[in-house]
Enzyme design. Structure first.
Site, short mmCIF file in Angstrom:
data_model
loop_
_atom_site.label_atom_id
_atom_site.label_comp_id
_atom_site.label_asym_id
_atom_site.label_seq_id
_atom_site.Cartn_x
_atom_site.Cartn_y
_atom_site.Cartn_z
N CYS A 227 -2.69 0.21 -0.86
CA CYS A 227 -3.34 -0.20 0.39
C CYS A 227 -4.72 0.42 0.54
CB CYS A 227 -2.46 0.17 1.58
SG CYS A 227 -2.01 1.91 1.62
N GLN B 161 -1.62 -5.01 6.93
CA GLN B 161 -1.67 -4.68 5.50
C GLN B 161 -0.67 -5.55 4.73
OE1 GLN B 161 -3.66 -2.12 3.94
NE2 GLN B 161 -2.99 -3.28 2.17
N ASP C 297 1.18 4.39 -2.36
CA ASP C 297 0.37 4.79 -1.20
C ASP C 297 0.38 6.32 -1.19
OD1 ASP C 297 -0.93 4.95 1.27
OD2 ASP C 297 0.83 4.39 2.46
N ARG D 184 -5.04 1.34 16.52
CA ARG D 184 -4.58 2.18 15.41
C ARG D 184 -4.16 3.51 16.03
NH1 ARG D 184 -6.54 3.45 9.35
NH2 ARG D 184 -5.66 1.38 9.20
N ARG E 103 -7.37 -8.37 3.34
CA ARG E 103 -7.09 -7.94 4.70
C ARG E 103 -7.83 -8.83 5.70
NH1 ARG E 103 -5.75 -2.77 5.89
NH2 ARG E 103 -5.67 -3.66 7.98
N HIS F 263 2.57 -1.24 9.50
CA HIS F 263 1.19 -1.66 9.20
C HIS F 263 1.26 -3.15 8.81
CE1 HIS F 263 -2.94 -1.35 8.38
NE2 HIS F 263 -2.96 -0.57 7.33
#
Ligand code: CP
Ligand code: NVA
Length: 311
Positions: free
Chosen positions: A262, A132, A222, A102, A290, A129
């Site tokens: 998310c 996700q 988001d 990440r 996820r 991402h």
């Protein structure tokens, strides 16, 4: 050696296979069918930014599959600060079988993959991402069955999450609508890459969220300020002030439309509390998925010869 850095590298068929395997493993797990295909394998997680979902869902996924995880927080300094990304990757590859990164810059993930000797999974970068997006489509499949021809409307920024969603929607035959203010839409480089990778993509950009949600099967938002953009918070709060997903906005969408996020969410900014905590919201099953999507990714990368080291 395959990686899961960006969805460009995975064909529509392969994405469909990952989703099918994730569904199968989720059902099997619920029935108590729990094989351990990754027994003895070790996942490393190196995170330059905070995380709840990505970290825990990967660690749990690995444990479910019989493997183990080692978490390395890189919040004290980016990967490449103490020693070069190349030395870091070559060293870490000696100890673990697969890594989730990440990072602030997608280039770090790409450099690790270039110099390391193990499959690399992007656990969020500035540009994408993908984990996700995979869990999000799994969620939509649970709601709608076949998602081909469905429409996902993202109200907000052209960020890592919306870019990966646009790409995965193209791969599964969904229409993707970005409702963003002027100056916060997709850049030409991304649109070009999307068009080259998926010439039949149905990506549309609209500035008016009220217009955008009319055909929505799902409405997604988001944060307006992603991790790493904190210096722009004031400017972004002003630019996105009319882009909150409210009950009034959801009322303009078809009645069957679901609300997605998310997470983490900022109630009162990108979404009204009544929406994210209301009956159309699927955000918690979405978060749970996820783990199931990532189990399929881990299994795929570490079996069928894909995770074989260059000796
Ligand atoms: N959605 C998501 O990636 O959450 P975390 O930042 O908590 O990992
Ligand atoms: N766009 C958000 C997603 C967090 C999961 C960020 O990058 O901060």
């Amino acid at each position: 050696m395959r990686h899961f850095i960006d969805l460009y590298d995975w064909s529509a068929n392969e994405i469909a296979e990952l989703l099918a395997d994730a569904r199968q493993m989720k059902n099997d797990w619920a029935k108590g069918v729990r094989p351990l295909p990754l027994a003895g394998r070790i996942l490393g997680l190196v995170f330059e930014k905070p995380s709840l979902r990505t970290r825990v869902s990967f660690e749990s996924a690995m444990a479910h599959l019989g493997g183990q995880s080692i978490f390395l927080s890189a919040t004290d300094g980016p990967i490449g600060k103490r020693e070069s990304v190349s030395d870091f990757a070559r060293t870490l590859s000696q100890f673990i079988d697969v890594v989730v990164l990440r990072v602030f810059s997608q280039k770090t993930v790409e450099m690790f993959a270039e110099h390391g000797d193990i499959p690399v999974i992007n656990g969020l970068s500035d540009l994408s991402h993908p984990c996700q997006a995979l869990g999000d489509i799994l969620t939509l499949q649970e709601v709608f069955g076949d998602v081909k021809g469905r429409t996902l409307v993202f109200v907000g920024d052209c960020n890592n999450v919306s870019r990966s969603l646009a790409l995965i929607c193209a791969k599964v035959g969904m229409k993707f609508v970005l409702a963003a203010p002027k100056g916060y839409g997709f850049d030409n480089e991304f649109l070009h890459s999307l068009a080259v990778a998926e010439p039949n993509n149905h990506t549309v950009e609209i500035t008016d969220p009220s217009e955008a949600v009319r055909q929505a099967d799902a409405v997604y938002s988001d944060v307006f300020t992603s991790m790493g953009q904190e210096a722009e918070t004031q400017k972004r709060m002003a630019a996105f002030k009319d882009y909150q997903v409210t009950q009034r906005l959801m009322a303009l969408a078809p009645a069957h439309a679901k609300y997605m996020h998310c997470l983490p969410a900022h109630r009162g900014e990108e979404v009204q509390a009544e929406v994210i905590d209301g009956p159309q919201s699927v955000v918690f099953p979405q978060a749970g998925n996820r783990m199931h999507g990532q189990k399929a990714v881990l299994k795929r990368l570490l079996t069928a010869g894909m995770g074989t080291r260059r000796v």
